[in-house]
Write a protein that holds these residues in place. Structure first.
Motif, PDB file in Angstrom:
ATOM      1  N   HIS A  29       0.835  -1.205   0.000  1.00  0.00           N
ATOM      2  CA  HIS A  29       0.000   0.000   0.000  1.00  0.00           C
ATOM      3  C   HIS A  29       0.871   1.256   0.000  1.00  0.00           C
ATOM      4  CE1 HIS A  29      -3.484  -2.428   1.516  1.00  0.00           C
ATOM      5  NE2 HIS A  29      -2.529  -3.105   2.138  1.00  0.00           N
ATOM      6  N   HIS A 151      -2.540  -3.387  -3.559  1.00  0.00           N
ATOM      7  CA  HIS A 151      -3.915  -3.302  -3.060  1.00  0.00           C
ATOM      8  C   HIS A 151      -4.889  -3.303  -4.245  1.00  0.00           C
ATOM      9  CE1 HIS A 151      -6.748  -0.980  -0.067  1.00  0.00           C
ATOM     10  NE2 HIS A 151      -7.327  -2.043  -0.591  1.00  0.00           N
ATOM     11  N   CYS A 159      -4.392   2.205  -5.178  1.00  0.00           N
ATOM     12  CA  CYS A 159      -3.352   2.039  -4.151  1.00  0.00           C
ATOM     13  C   CYS A 159      -2.468   0.850  -4.518  1.00  0.00           C
ATOM     14  CB  CYS A 159      -4.012   1.811  -2.793  1.00  0.00           C
ATOM     15  SG  CYS A 159      -2.877   1.337  -1.468  1.00  0.00           S
TER      16      CYS A 159
HETATM   17 ZN   LIG Z   1      -4.028   0.286   0.151  1.00  0.00          ZN
END
Ligand SMILES: [Zn+2]
Length: 190
Positions: A29, A151, A159
């Motif tokens: 992330h 992500h 992300c």
């Molecule tokens: Zn994330």
């Protein structure tokens, strides 16, 4: 790589105290907060405990590790506990087939700090993230080329931005982890 342990208080919003199944993946992330430190981001997760359970807009969020701009690593959760880093209403077909219906319960979450809104990571952050991911790839018998996810790959969330806009950088990251995993089979953790 030094890991500073600053475990979150057990609470419903960021450290549910539930066990993590054997890790089947590592999810990367960005903190989406340019210039912030690893500790600031860890403290954000800690502060979520002050929310009311009656608040319909309560935020549930955390990650096992936050890697800072200077490569410092803060551990927020034990790796055998579940973090709230990749939950969503809908998951990608690949995530559903390889990580199951609730990927939080079988993935390690690593948040990376970044200096600016372009989301590019410093060399120091990159290096620590590579070492950290290699460590868990070894520990859980994961293949860095297949078992490291953005992500975005799990939920289509934007992300980490830099690795979405520069997929070749994400490929290089996975290759770096793979090399690190092979070259350092015993690990150099404290
Ligand atoms: Zn994330």
């Amino acid at each position: 790589m030094n890991i500073e342990q600053r475990l979150l208080t057990v609470n419903p919003f960021s450290r549910p105290g539930k066990g993590l199944q054997t890790a089947r993946g590592i999810v990367i992330h960005w903190v989406k907060n340019p210039g912030t430190t690893a500790l600031q981001n860890r403290n954000y997760f800690e502060g979520l405990k002050n929310q009311s359970l009656n608040n319909p807009k309560a935020v549930f969020a955390s990650a096992h590790f936050v890697v800072g701009l200077a490569g410092e690593v803060i551990q927020c959760l034990p790796p055998d506990e579940m973090a709230y880093h990749v939950g969503a209403k809908v998951y990608t077909p690949e995530a559903l087939s390889r990580l199951g219906h609730y990927p939080n319960n079988c993935t390690i979450g690593i948040e990376l700090c970044h200096p600016a809104w372009d989301g590019k990571f410093t060399p120091e952050t990159w290096m620590s993230a590579v070492e950290l991911a290699a460590y868990f790839a070894r520990l859980s018998g994961l293949d860095p080329l297949k078992d490291i996810w953005r992500h975005y790959d799990v939920t289509l969330k934007d992300c980490p931005k830099y690795f979405i806009e520069h997929p070749e950088a994400f490929e290089r990251f996975k290759l770096d982890v793979n090399i690190e995993k092979g070259e350092n089979p015993e690990g150099e953790q404290e």
